[in-house]
Structures are given as structure tokens and as C-alpha cells.
Design a protein around this motif. Structure first.
Motif, PDB file in Angstrom:
ATOM      1  N   PRO A 371     -11.320 -12.735   1.261  1.00  0.00           N
ATOM      2  CA  PRO A 371     -11.229 -12.480  -0.186  1.00  0.00           C
ATOM      3  C   PRO A 371     -10.968 -10.805  -0.390  1.00  0.00           C
ATOM      4  N   SER A 372     -11.234 -10.031   0.654  1.00  0.00           N
ATOM      5  CA  SER A 372     -11.162  -8.572   0.389  1.00  0.00           C
ATOM      6  C   SER A 372     -10.013  -7.933   0.750  1.00  0.00           C
ATOM      7  N   ILE A 373      -9.197  -8.771   1.483  1.00  0.00           N
ATOM      8  CA  ILE A 373      -7.819  -8.334   2.131  1.00  0.00           C
ATOM      9  C   ILE A 373      -6.881  -8.733   0.895  1.00  0.00           C
ATOM     10  N   LEU A 374      -6.076  -7.584   0.683  1.00  0.00           N
ATOM     11  CA  LEU A 374      -4.722  -7.705  -0.260  1.00  0.00           C
ATOM     12  C   LEU A 374      -3.462  -7.077   0.699  1.00  0.00           C
ATOM     13  N   ALA A 375      -2.276  -7.931   0.387  1.00  0.00           N
ATOM     14  CA  ALA A 375      -1.083  -7.754   0.960  1.00  0.00           C
ATOM     15  C   ALA A 375      -0.182  -7.240  -0.198  1.00  0.00           C
ATOM     16  N   SER A 376       0.607  -6.363   0.070  1.00  0.00           N
ATOM     17  CA  SER A 376       1.626  -5.769  -1.040  1.00  0.00           C
ATOM     18  C   SER A 376       2.888  -5.381  -0.350  1.00  0.00           C
ATOM     19  N   GLY A 377       3.937  -5.457  -1.223  1.00  0.00           N
ATOM     20  CA  GLY A 377       5.026  -5.191  -0.774  1.00  0.00           C
ATOM     21  C   GLY A 377       6.091  -4.291  -1.670  1.00  0.00           C
ATOM     22  N   GLY A 378       6.780  -3.405  -1.136  1.00  0.00           N
ATOM     23  CA  GLY A 378       7.496  -2.541  -1.930  1.00  0.00           C
ATOM     24  C   GLY A 378       8.814  -2.767  -2.218  1.00  0.00           C
ATOM     25  N   GLY A 379       9.678  -2.140  -2.949  1.00  0.00           N
ATOM     26  CA  GLY A 379      11.127  -2.504  -3.505  1.00  0.00           C
ATOM     27  C   GLY A 379      11.937  -1.816  -2.586  1.00  0.00           C
ATOM     28  N   THR A 380      13.067  -1.539  -3.063  1.00  0.00           N
ATOM     29  CA  THR A 380      14.230  -1.076  -2.254  1.00  0.00           C
ATOM     30  C   THR A 380      14.111   0.379  -1.658  1.00  0.00           C
ATOM     31  N   SER A 381      13.404   1.157  -2.460  1.00  0.00           N
ATOM     32  CA  SER A 381      13.072   2.198  -2.104  1.00  0.00           C
ATOM     33  C   SER A 381      12.119   2.392  -0.855  1.00  0.00           C
ATOM     34  N   ASP A 382      10.908   1.659  -0.779  1.00  0.00           N
ATOM     35  CA  ASP A 382       9.943   1.521  -0.046  1.00  0.00           C
ATOM     36  C   ASP A 382      10.390   0.425   1.408  1.00  0.00           C
ATOM     37  N   ARG A 383      10.177  -0.801   0.880  1.00  0.00           N
ATOM     38  CA  ARG A 383      10.400  -1.930   2.043  1.00  0.00           C
ATOM     39  C   ARG A 383       9.372  -1.976   2.957  1.00  0.00           C
ATOM     40  N   HIS A 384       8.301  -1.486   2.659  1.00  0.00           N
ATOM     41  CA  HIS A 384       6.991  -1.804   3.418  1.00  0.00           C
ATOM     42  C   HIS A 384       5.973  -2.794   3.086  1.00  0.00           C
ATOM     43  N   ILE A 385       5.406  -3.551   4.076  1.00  0.00           N
ATOM     44  CA  ILE A 385       4.319  -4.351   3.461  1.00  0.00           C
ATOM     45  C   ILE A 385       2.966  -3.625   4.127  1.00  0.00           C
ATOM     46  N   ARG A 386       2.073  -3.617   3.161  1.00  0.00           N
ATOM     47  CA  ARG A 386       0.910  -2.649   3.457  1.00  0.00           C
ATOM     48  C   ARG A 386      -0.379  -3.959   3.335  1.00  0.00           C
ATOM     49  N   ILE A 387      -1.146  -3.915   4.085  1.00  0.00           N
ATOM     50  CA  ILE A 387      -2.271  -4.615   4.176  1.00  0.00           C
ATOM     51  C   ILE A 387      -3.637  -3.760   3.778  1.00  0.00           C
ATOM     52  N   ASN A 389      -7.691  -3.087   2.590  1.00  0.00           N
ATOM     53  CA  ASN A 389      -8.943  -3.596   2.374  1.00  0.00           C
ATOM     54  C   ASN A 389      -9.650  -2.955   1.026  1.00  0.00           C
ATOM     55  N   VAL A 390      -9.951  -4.231   0.159  1.00  0.00           N
ATOM     56  CA  VAL A 390     -10.549  -3.617  -1.212  1.00  0.00           C
ATOM     57  C   VAL A 390     -11.723  -2.976  -1.317  1.00  0.00           C
ATOM     58  N   ASN A 391     -12.812  -3.355  -0.327  1.00  0.00           N
ATOM     59  CA  ASN A 391     -14.126  -2.873  -0.428  1.00  0.00           C
ATOM     60  C   ASN A 391     -14.011  -1.511   0.259  1.00  0.00           C
ATOM     61  N   SER A 392     -13.179  -1.367   1.102  1.00  0.00           N
ATOM     62  CA  SER A 392     -13.424   0.350   1.833  1.00  0.00           C
ATOM     63  C   SER A 392     -12.337   1.184   1.214  1.00  0.00           C
ATOM     64  N   GLY A 393     -11.314   0.643   0.701  1.00  0.00           N
ATOM     65  CA  GLY A 393     -10.229   1.266  -0.023  1.00  0.00           C
ATOM     66  C   GLY A 393      -9.174   1.701   0.915  1.00  0.00           C
ATOM     67  N   SER A 394      -9.221   1.118   2.043  1.00  0.00           N
ATOM     68  CA  SER A 394      -8.304   1.907   3.294  1.00  0.00           C
ATOM     69  C   SER A 394      -7.196   0.860   3.559  1.00  0.00           C
ATOM     70  N   CYS A 395      -5.911   1.324   4.082  1.00  0.00           N
ATOM     71  CA  CYS A 395      -4.742   0.670   4.568  1.00  0.00           C
ATOM     72  C   CYS A 395      -5.007   0.302   5.840  1.00  0.00           C
ATOM     73  N   ILE A 396      -5.131  -0.910   6.098  1.00  0.00           N
ATOM     74  CA  ILE A 396      -5.461  -1.593   7.521  1.00  0.00           C
ATOM     75  C   ILE A 396      -4.152  -1.362   8.387  1.00  0.00           C
ATOM     76  N   SER A 397      -3.003  -1.869   7.868  1.00  0.00           N
ATOM     77  CA  SER A 397      -1.892  -1.769   8.514  1.00  0.00           C
ATOM     78  C   SER A 397      -0.705  -1.832   7.599  1.00  0.00           C
ATOM     79  N   SER A 398       0.399  -1.304   8.100  1.00  0.00           N
ATOM     80  CA  SER A 398       1.728  -1.016   7.424  1.00  0.00           C
ATOM     81  C   SER A 398       2.943  -1.108   8.297  1.00  0.00           C
ATOM     82  N   LEU A 399       3.908  -1.912   7.791  1.00  0.00           N
ATOM     83  CA  LEU A 399       5.312  -2.328   8.255  1.00  0.00           C
ATOM     84  C   LEU A 399       6.330  -2.338   7.583  1.00  0.00           C
TER      85      LEU A 399
END
Length: 501
Positions: A371-387, A389-399
Motif C-alpha cells: 500500500p505504500s508504493i505508488l507508480a506515476s507516469g509523465g506526459g509527452t515531455s517526460d515519458r518516465h514511469i517512476r516508482i 515509496n510514500v513513507n520514505s519519500g524516495s523514488c525507488i526506480s525510474s524508466l
């Protein structure tokens, strides 16, 4: 004088250049004298030689021992072993076999001759005694033979432990027409309920497709033609549907009775995103504000979140109901706490706020098993999937997906992540989580994919695109054996809970 004679004898003994007369003969001298003597004895006229008996034998070095005769190194004939006629035939055949051209007509006869020769020479066919064969089929095990070592040390794979390769079809399982679909990246026009009803907004109307029966129902249509539907969201039970409109309203519909329950007004711009958390309905508008509505009371507007400066196009509550994720056209991604009970128009601050995306953040998905893991995706200027961790506030991975990301969803059956893309690929991609390695690519849409949603059993993903089609991809079907085991586990868990109560 005697003294001088003794000294002369001593000097003669110690002098090394004089021959030693009384020493024993050297080995080579003895060997030469014996060979010379035997040769002279053979040539002496007084002795007769029996040629018939000794033609193939040489005199023995040791007199009286004639049992083992070896060929003589000096002056004797070479040793030729005794061979029968059949051995000579086999040898001549093997020598001439490589130089002869292949004759297919005589193959059968040759193999029979080889087998007969092998049986006569060795007592068995040598082909049957080979451990390794360079070609041909493996030998059959004799009837009744049982390998005890194989029984002891081998493991027979059972169907449950047998690992099967999953097949993912590259073609959709079903294609539905979606005429008059509004091709707008910032809208959320598709949602699938827990009762297997797929809701889609076509311009100013909302249609329901029953995935079980295949029936199509027109739920509602707006009064004015210039108005249109902007967002859809089902409740967890699947009985009610929230509809966000272009005239700044949020409508609540009873699907079973096809009746509108209420129309809530609080926004000043179109409502492009919706998300439920029990009795709280959160809505995001083009003004950048997020409103919390308590649908149980008359004064429904209980909180306002105003960090975004542009349209809120992504809105998702976490599975445990603790956090709300919001993405906007201002490239911000925010995480908000659950509103307090009895709040009245209060404004809270985000728990986390990230600005790493370089494009609009519309695609949001919470991990069902984390439940503490969130995935987000950016639009045309970004195109990245980022994972995240809401509890720590860190970006686990990016693609970097090299394509605009319009929607994300987790597939719990195989612990994978599904992404819908616009420019430039217009496809759907399945990623393995958390490594984000590409599992499969689903192509077929002729325009950008605007949104996707998962079926209640999480076996099928539905995508809607600007080509005015809805495609159903059955890519996450569970193995029947695993499905039965999971059902048994659920029944056992429910039985434990009932006994505790």
C-alpha cells in the motif's frame, strides 16, 4: 733392486692408458661374441637345419626354453599374425568404405552384411553395444527392464510443480465501438466495476456494458449538447457511479435503478478526475482544486486541497484508504492524508510533493500488495514511469518508456505493471514489477490510448483510444490449479474469521 721392481709394478697398475688384461668382458662384447657364434654355427657344414620347423622362429637366447618365441631383431622375418579369410574381407571392406560413393540402393544389404560380420567376429552386434550414437533414434529399453538408480535418484515433475511458460496474446480478446469518444488526454472516461460492468463516457452520454451478459445500457445523457462527460468512478461495491461533467458538477447515480441520486456543486471548472474512499468522494477540476465530498450528508463539501496550479488530471486513493495521490498538468505529484471526520471546508497540506516529472502527471496507480508504493507516469515531455515509496519519500526506480504515458494499473495476478501510451507508440506495455523489464507489448490501437482499467478478477485489461474503440486484452488469466488453491485459501481464511467472531 727389489725395491725398484715393486715401484715399477705400482706405476704400471695405476697407469690408465694401458689395456686391462684380467678384467671381465663388457656386455656389448659378450653380446657380439654370442651373435657371431650363433651365426657361425648356422653356417657350419657339420650341422643340418630343419627348415620346415624353424622357418618362422629364431633361436632362443636361453637354451632349453622354447615355449615363447619372439621375432629376432637381427636377420629374422617380420611377425605376421594368423588371420582367417573372413577377417581379411572385413579389413578390405573397412579400407575401401571411405573411398566408395554412397549407394542408397545397397544400404540395406550392406548393413545386413556388417551385422553378420559383427556377430560372427564378436558374438554380438557392435551397434547394440554402443553407448553414444552420432545419429539415429535412441535404442529402445528391453521389455521389463527397470533402472534402480533412476528410481532412487530421479524426480518426476508433477503438474503442480511443472513450470509453464505463460502465453500472452498480441491480439485483443474483444473490440467494442466507442463512437463520439472525446479525444482529450486529461479526461478519465473509462472504469470497470466490481460487478463486471464497464462504464464509458461518449461525449455527453454514459453507457454501461455488461461483460457477463454482453448487454449495453444507456445510463444517462446530459441535457445540453455542448456539455460533455469528463470523468467516471465506481464505488468499491459497484452499486453507484460518480460522474464528473464539464458544467462543474459531480453527479451520483444508482446503477441498478438507473436513477440519479444527487448532483453536487462546488467546483468552478470541469471535473476531470474522481476517486472513492468509502463514503468520501474526491474530485479534481481544471482550476487545480481537489474537493472532498461526504455523500452521506447534505453539506457534502468537507475539504479543499489547493496545491496544484493547473488542472488535476490524475486522482487515486490508496487501497488502505490512508493516502490520496494527485497529479496535475503543472507536473506535480502530491500525496495527501485522509480528511478528518467532521471537517468543514478545511484545507490540509500534502504529506509528499514531488516535482521530478517534466510533463503532466495523469497516470497513477497504487500497488495492491504494497500500500505504500505508488507508480506515476509523465506526459509527452517526460515519458518516465517512476516508482515511489510514500513513507520514505524516495523514488525507488525510474524508466524512460520513450512514449507519452496516459494510464497505469497494477496486475496482482502476476505482480506486473500495465501502462497505456499515446504519442509516439500508441500501445499498451506490460512490465515486470519491480524490475520494470518488458514482458509484452500489445499493439492494435490506431490512435493514442487515453485510459485503461482492470476487470474485477484482474485477468483482463480494457483500453480506450482516440480511434473510438475499446479493446479487451485477456493477458492475466490465472492458472486453474493456482486459482483453485487460492479459492481454498480464501475459504479457509473466511472460516477462521467466522470462528473468531
Amino acid at each position: 733392486m727389489a725395491q725398484f721392481g715393486f715401484e715399477n709394478d705400482i706405476h704400471s697398475i695405476l697407469k690408465l692408458d694401458m689395456p686391462i688384461t684380467n678384467a671381465p668382458m663388457a656386455r656389448w662384447q659378450r653380446k657380439a661374441s654370442s651373435s657371431g657364434t650363433s651365426a657361425l654355427s648356422c653356417l657350419s657344414p657339420g650341422k643340418s637345419i630343419n627348415v620346415s620347423q624353424n622357418s618362422s622362429k629364431t633361436p632362443s637366447k636361453t637354451p632349453g626354453k622354447n615355449k615363447k618365441q619372439t621375432p629376432s631383431k637381427i636377420g629374422g622375418d617380420r611377425f605376421i599374425p594368423i588371420r582367417n579369410g573372413k577377417q581379411m574381407d572385413v579389413a578390405s571392406f573397412l579400407l575401401s568404405k571411405e573411398n566408395e560413393p554412397t549407394d542408397t540402393s545397397a544400404t540395406a544389404a550392406t548393413s545386413e552384411n556388417q551385422k553378420a560380420w559383427s556377430v560372427s567376429l564378436n558374438g554380438y552386434n557392435i551397434e547394440d553395444a554402443k553407448i553414444l550414437h552420432l545419429g539415429g533414434k535412441p535404442l529402445n529399453v528391453p521389455e521389463g527392464y527397470q533402472n534402480n538408480l533412476k528410481v532412487l535418484y530421479s524426480q518426476v515433475a508433477t503438474p503442480t510443480s511443472l513450470k509453464k511458460t505463460r502465453y500472452i496474446s498480441s491480439t485483443p480478446d474483444r473490440i467494442l465501438d466507442a463512437p463520439d469518444l472525446r479525444n482529450d488526454f486529461y479526461l478519465n472516461l473509462l472504469d470497470w466495476s466490481s460487478q463486471n460492468l464497464l462504464a464509458v463516457a461518449l461525449h455527453n452520454s454514459v453507457y454501461l456494458w455488461d461483460a457477463t451478459q454482453g448487454d449495453i445500457i444507456l445510463l444517462m445523457k446530459m441535457e445540453r449538447d455542448e456539455d460533455y462527460i469528463c470523468s467516471l468512478s465506481w464505488t468499491k461495491e459497484g452499486n453507484y457511479l460518480a460522474v464528473g461533467t464539464s458544467d462543474c458538477k459531480v453527479q451520483l447515480w444508482d446503477v441498478q435503478n438507473q436513477k440519479r441520486l444527487r448532483s453536487m456543486e462546488s467546483h468552478t471548472a470541469r471535473v476531470g478526475s474522481l476517486s472513492w474512499n468509502d463514503h468520501v468522494l474526491s474530485s479534481g477540476s481544471r482550476s487545480g482544486h481537489i474537493h472532498h465530498h461526504d455523500v452521506r450528508v447534505a453539506e457534502h463539501h468537507i475539504a479543499t486541497l489547493g496545491t496544484h496550479s493547473q488542472e488535476v488530471c490524475g486522482l487515486k486513493w490508496s487501497p488502505d484508504g490512508r493516502h490520496l495521490a494527485s497529479g496535475g498538468n503543472d507536473n506535480l505529484l502530491c500525496v495527501w492524508p485522509r480528511p478528518q471526520e467532521g471537517g468543514s471546508g478545511s484545507e490540509s497540506q500534502p504529506v509528499q510533493c514531488w516535482s521530478e516529472h517534466q510533463g503532466a502527471v495523469k497516470a497513477l496507480a497504487w500497488c495492491p500488495w504494497q500500500p505504500s508504493i505508488l507508480a506515476s507516469g509523465g506526459g509527452t515531455s517526460d515519458r518516465h514511469i517512476r516508482i515511489w515509496n510514500v513513507n520514505s519519500g524516495s523514488c525507488i526506480s525510474s524508466l524512460d518508456t520513450q512514449s507519452q504515458i496516459s494510464s497505469l494499473a497494477f496486475a496482482p495476478n502476476y505482480k506486473e505493471l500495465v501502462s497505456a501510451h499515446g504519442y509516439a507508440h500508441n500501445n499498451v506495455v506490460i512490465w515486470k514489477y519491480p524490475s520494470l523489464t518488458r514482458v509484452a507489448e500489445l499493439s492494435g490501437h490506431e490512435d493514442r490510448v487515453l485510459s485503461l482499467t482492470m476487470s474485477p478478477d484482474c485477468s483482463t485489461v480494457a483500453t480506450v483510444a482516440g480511434d473510438e474503440t475499446i479493446r479487451l486484452w485477456k493477458s492475466f488469466e490465472v492458472d486453474p490449479l493456482k486459482k483453485k488453491a487460492k479459492e481454498r485459501m480464501v475459504k479457509a481464511t473466511s472460516g477462521i474469521h467466522q470462528s473468531i467472531r
